[in-house]
Design an enzyme around this catalytic site. Sequence first.
Site, PDB file in Angstrom:
ATOM      1  N   GLY A  42       0.788  -1.240   0.000  1.00  0.00           N
ATOM      2  CA  GLY A  42       0.000   0.000   0.000  1.00  0.00           C
ATOM      3  C   GLY A  42       0.813   1.279   0.000  1.00  0.00           C
ATOM      4  CG  ASP A 100      -8.316  -0.016   9.866  1.00  0.00           C
ATOM      5  OD1 ASP A 100      -9.104   0.888   9.569  1.00  0.00           O
ATOM      6  OD2 ASP A 100      -8.690  -1.177  10.122  1.00  0.00           O
ATOM      7  CE  LYS A 128      -9.793   3.327   7.248  1.00  0.00           C
ATOM      8  NZ  LYS A 128     -10.594   2.149   6.916  1.00  0.00           N
ATOM      9  CG  PHE A 149     -12.149  -0.029   2.692  1.00  0.00           C
ATOM     10  CD1 PHE A 149     -11.492  -0.744   3.680  1.00  0.00           C
ATOM     11  CD2 PHE A 149     -11.723  -0.156   1.375  1.00  0.00           C
ATOM     12  CE1 PHE A 149     -10.429  -1.582   3.370  1.00  0.00           C
ATOM     13  CE2 PHE A 149     -10.659  -0.992   1.052  1.00  0.00           C
ATOM     14  CZ  PHE A 149     -10.017  -1.701   2.058  1.00  0.00           C
ATOM     15  CB  VAL A 150      -9.932   5.427   1.471  1.00  0.00           C
ATOM     16  CG1 VAL A 150     -10.947   6.353   2.119  1.00  0.00           C
ATOM     17  CG2 VAL A 150      -8.795   5.098   2.440  1.00  0.00           C
ATOM     18  CG  ASP A 156      -5.372  -3.505  -2.048  1.00  0.00           C
ATOM     19  OD1 ASP A 156      -4.865  -3.039  -1.012  1.00  0.00           O
ATOM     20  OD2 ASP A 156      -5.725  -4.695  -2.155  1.00  0.00           O
ATOM     21  NE  ARG A 162      -2.055  -3.059  -4.495  1.00  0.00           N
ATOM     22  CZ  ARG A 162      -2.106  -3.224  -3.172  1.00  0.00           C
ATOM     23  NH1 ARG A 162      -2.010  -2.172  -2.388  1.00  0.00           N
ATOM     24  NH2 ARG A 162      -2.263  -4.413  -2.637  1.00  0.00           N
TER      25      ARG A 162
HETATM   26  P1  XMP Z   1      -4.223  -2.216  10.665  1.00  0.00           P
HETATM   27  O1  XMP Z   1      -5.636  -2.564  11.078  1.00  0.00           O
HETATM   28  O2  XMP Z   1      -3.236  -3.289  10.995  1.00  0.00           O
HETATM   29  O3  XMP Z   1      -4.352  -2.168   9.114  1.00  0.00           O
HETATM   30  O4  XMP Z   1      -3.805  -0.855  11.162  1.00  0.00           O
HETATM   31  C1  XMP Z   1      -3.455  -1.585   8.333  1.00  0.00           C
HETATM   32  C2  XMP Z   1      -3.608  -2.124   6.946  1.00  0.00           C
HETATM   33  O5  XMP Z   1      -4.973  -2.410   6.625  1.00  0.00           O
HETATM   34  C3  XMP Z   1      -5.267  -2.004   5.339  1.00  0.00           C
HETATM   35  N1  XMP Z   1      -6.352  -1.011   5.368  1.00  0.00           N
HETATM   36  C4  XMP Z   1      -6.881  -0.437   4.313  1.00  0.00           C
HETATM   37  N2  XMP Z   1      -6.609  -0.586   3.010  1.00  0.00           N
HETATM   38  N3  XMP Z   1      -8.275   1.009   2.505  1.00  0.00           N
HETATM   39  C5  XMP Z   1      -7.314   0.138   2.110  1.00  0.00           C
HETATM   40  O6  XMP Z   1      -7.078   0.031   0.931  1.00  0.00           O
HETATM   41  C6  XMP Z   1      -8.610   1.214   3.793  1.00  0.00           C
HETATM   42  O7  XMP Z   1      -9.473   2.028   4.098  1.00  0.00           O
HETATM   43  C7  XMP Z   1      -7.873   0.448   4.756  1.00  0.00           C
HETATM   44  N4  XMP Z   1      -7.917   0.372   6.092  1.00  0.00           N
HETATM   45  C8  XMP Z   1      -6.960  -0.524   6.431  1.00  0.00           C
HETATM   46  C9  XMP Z   1      -3.996  -1.431   4.779  1.00  0.00           C
HETATM   47  O8  XMP Z   1      -3.349  -2.433   4.027  1.00  0.00           O
HETATM   48  C10 XMP Z   1      -3.162  -1.088   5.970  1.00  0.00           C
HETATM   49  O9  XMP Z   1      -1.778  -1.163   5.741  1.00  0.00           O
HETATM   50 MG    MG Z   2      -0.990  -1.728   3.870  1.00  0.00          MG
END
Ligand code: XMP
Ligand code: MG
Length: 176
Positions: A42, A100, A128, A149-150, A156, A162
């Site tokens: 990402g 996240d 977030k 969700f973005v 992606d 992406r």
């Molecule tokens: P955590 O929950 O471990 O997650 O902080 C981090 C990873 O989750 C993915 N993620 C997203 N990917 N849109 C995305 O495309 C979103 O809104 C989103 N929220 C979480 C992402 O891979 C991130 O590194």
């Molecule tokens: Mg990621």
Amino acid sequence: MQPSKTPLLTHDVIAQRVGELADTIARDYADKDLLLLLVLKGALVFGSDLMRRLPGRVAVDFVRARSYTGPNSSGQVRLLYTPSAPLADRHVLLVEDILDTGRTASFLQQHLHGYQLGSLRLVTLLDKPSRRENELTADYTGFTIDNQFVVGYGLDYEEAHRELPAIHVLDNGAVK
Ligand code: XMP
Ligand code: MG
């Protein structure tokens, strides 16, 4: 799935903010050799824009972890790839696309503490905070967003979107 014409964050807005982040980071690391550790996949787009806005010498390597299997985090984090460069005494800036729950970044921080780094900080393009399950905060944050969700600019949904230059909200499988 068609992207709408109104992104949450336009490419221009992102570029402006990436420039501001780069200026701050450049000041903070003025007397240090910086190693950007991009969290695949990402952070690929954000990281490559950020590195090109940083003056002077910057090294780049990659780390890959997976904690995600759809619109909700699965909870488990697995390390899929670790940096090839020696990390001892390096000033490492971990580059994330989005925080996240915070599980991935805090797992990576803990893992990297085993390498006797010179220093470790975290930059994330998006945050977030309403989703956070731990105390994690980034040292540098591009944008704080609501719990939605973005996709785009490297982010992606099931490997799609992406390539979009801007960041869009994904709602019921469609790009808004
Ligand atoms: P955590 O929950 O471990 O997650 O902080 C981090 C990873 O989750 C993915 N993620 C997203 N990917 N849109 C995305 O495309 C979103 O809104 C989103 N929220 C979480 C992402 O891979 C991130 O590194
Ligand atoms: Mg990621």
